[in-house]
Design an enzyme around this catalytic site. Structure first.
Site, PDB file in Angstrom:
ATOM      1  N   LEU A   1      -1.484 -20.353  -3.778  1.00 37.99           N
ATOM      2  CA  LEU A   1      -1.654 -19.494  -2.605  1.00 37.99           C
ATOM      3  C   LEU A   1      -2.680 -18.386  -2.836  1.00 37.99           C
ATOM      4  CD1 LEU A   1      -0.285 -18.845   0.263  1.00 37.99           C
ATOM      5  CD2 LEU A   1       0.920 -17.042  -0.984  1.00 37.99           C
TER       6      LEU A   1
ATOM      7  N   HIS B   1      12.116  -0.603   3.509  1.00 42.58           N
ATOM      8  CA  HIS B   1      10.849  -0.999   2.871  1.00 42.58           C
ATOM      9  C   HIS B   1      11.122  -1.820   1.595  1.00 42.58           C
ATOM     10  CE1 HIS B   1       8.702   1.295   5.755  1.00 42.58           C
ATOM     11  NE2 HIS B   1       8.987   2.482   5.267  1.00 42.58           N
TER      12      HIS B   1
ATOM     13  N   ASP C   1       6.694  -5.581  10.485  1.00 46.70           N
ATOM     14  CA  ASP C   1       7.190  -4.383  11.171  1.00 46.70           C
ATOM     15  C   ASP C   1       8.714  -4.430  11.318  1.00 46.70           C
ATOM     16  OD1 ASP C   1       7.053  -1.995  12.469  1.00 46.70           O
ATOM     17  OD2 ASP C   1       6.090  -2.757  14.275  1.00 46.70           O
TER      18      ASP C   1
HETATM   19  C1  FPP Z   1       6.569  -1.244   9.118  1.00 44.29           C
HETATM   20  O1  FPP Z   1       7.921  -0.898   9.278  1.00 44.29           O
HETATM   21  C2  FPP Z   1       6.259  -1.488   7.739  1.00 44.29           C
HETATM   22  C3  FPP Z   1       5.378  -0.751   6.990  1.00 44.29           C
HETATM   23  C4  FPP Z   1       4.648   0.418   7.485  1.00 44.29           C
HETATM   24  C5  FPP Z   1       5.080  -1.069   5.622  1.00 44.29           C
HETATM   25  C6  FPP Z   1       5.305  -2.473   5.192  1.00 44.29           C
HETATM   26  C7  FPP Z   1       5.679  -2.382   3.796  1.00 44.29           C
HETATM   27  C8  FPP Z   1       6.545  -3.184   3.143  1.00 44.29           C
HETATM   28  C9  FPP Z   1       7.167  -4.394   3.728  1.00 44.29           C
HETATM   29  C10 FPP Z   1       6.947  -2.846   1.771  1.00 44.29           C
HETATM   30  C11 FPP Z   1       5.835  -2.829   0.810  1.00 44.29           C
HETATM   31  C12 FPP Z   1       5.202  -4.141   0.695  1.00 44.29           C
HETATM   32  C13 FPP Z   1       4.920  -4.739  -0.456  1.00 44.29           C
HETATM   33  C14 FPP Z   1       4.255  -6.045  -0.444  1.00 44.29           C
HETATM   34  C15 FPP Z   1       5.261  -4.117  -1.736  1.00 44.29           C
HETATM   35  P1  FPP Z   1       8.268   0.475   9.970  1.00 44.29           P
HETATM   36  O2  FPP Z   1       8.583   1.459   8.917  1.00 44.29           O
HETATM   37  O3  FPP Z   1       7.164   0.893  10.890  1.00 44.29           O
HETATM   38  O4  FPP Z   1       9.537   0.081  10.774  1.00 44.29           O
HETATM   39  P2  FPP Z   1      10.040   0.718  12.147  1.00 44.29           P
HETATM   40  O5  FPP Z   1       8.980   0.416  13.171  1.00 44.29           O
HETATM   41  O6  FPP Z   1      11.322  -0.001  12.404  1.00 44.29           O
HETATM   42  O7  FPP Z   1      10.236   2.183  11.905  1.00 44.29           O
END
Ligand code: FPP
Length: 246
Positions: free
Chosen positions: A134, A40, A23
């Site tokens: 892994l 992201h 997150d």
């Molecule tokens: C939360 O950050 C993250 C997500 C909803 C998606 C996680 C995705 C990735 C790390 C990229 C894709 C992954 C791979 C393995 C290709 P948020 O957007 O909710 O952050 P915020 O709370 O600061 O707005």
């Protein structure tokens, strides 16, 4: 057995299975006056690196939450960007998984994804299935309640067609219908960015898992932060509902 408490790692050791809610990508980007999607993209690079770090630190199973059943509610351009990242990730992972000896398995209901992405996922899973390093689970269109419902439906269908009886059902049998069947329950769950909730991530599997919350935003997470989480885990007294023996 994979589902038994005994398979879960005792305190003082490196956790066998770590689950991560990645997150804070949006906030990381905002702090840098960048679009959320840049967060992201950086988050996806960090996920790649953490796979290597986790294995080098002795972790055998890693499960990450890449896209939840609730994430479809985000603005269309953000959903499109996440899907584009996942596409690229699956394609790049074919070569990378061979190099890293990593077995990749996607959990979640992938039937809702575009056909080409489903195809890349199947190919990656097949190519990497022979790898012995892994065991890496990526949750895509994953929701824990959805997973439990799908398992219940699969079992009910087998009862209806006579291959199973309701009285056969126990924890081990029910778990065999889950996307994570055969994978031990996580020992440690990490959530970054200061939020303290589990957001429908592995609700069944996390029943006895130790939780580690850090204010570090996912794109800033690194091996040192993972080591801190492992050190926290090593200090926990895991009782699984019992009492500590003197
Ligand atoms: C939360 O950050 C993250 C997500 C909803 C998606 C996680 C995705 C990735 C790390 C990229 C894709 C992954 C791979 C393995 C290709 P948020 O957007 O909710 O952050 P915020 O709370 O600061 O707005």
């Amino acid at each position: 057995m994979a589902f038994s408490k005994k398979a879960e790692t005792p305190a003082g050791a490196v956790p066998k299975h770590v689950a991560i809610i990645m997150d804070g990508n949006g906030r990381w980007a905002k702090k840098r006056f960048l679009p959320r999607n840049a967060g992201h993209a950086q988050g996806s690079r960090v996920a790649e690196q953490i796979c290597e770090d986790a294995w080098n630190l002795g972790i055998e199973y890693l499960t990450i939450y890449a896209f939840s059943t609730e994430n479809w509610a985000r603005p269309k351009d953000e959903v499109d960007a996440l899907m584009k990242l996942l596409r690229k990730y699956m394609k790049d992972s074919i070569a990378r998984s061979s190099k890293n000896n990593m077995r990749v398995h996607v959990i979640g209901d992938i039937s809702a994804l575009d056909e080409d992405l489903q195809e890349s996922i199947r190919k990656l899973e097949e190519v990497s299935s022979v790898n012995t390093g892994l065991k890496f689970q990526v949750a895509i269109n994953y929701g824990g309640r959805d997973e439990i419902l799908r398992a219940a439906k699969a079992f009910a269908t087998e009862c209806a067609n006579g291959t199973k009886k309701p009285e056969d059902l126990n924890e081990a049998l029910f778990y065999s219908y889950f996307d994570t069947a055969g994978i031990p329950y996580p020992d440690l769950m990490i959530r970054t960015s200061g939020e303290m909730r589990t957001s429908n991530f592995l609700p069944w599997q996390l029943a006895y898992t130790e939780f580690y919350f850090t204010d570090v935003l996912w794109p800033d997470f690194n091996k040192k932060e993972l080591q801190k989480a492992i050190a926290y885990y090593a200090g926990r007294d895991r009782r699984f509902g019992g009492v500590t023996e003197e």
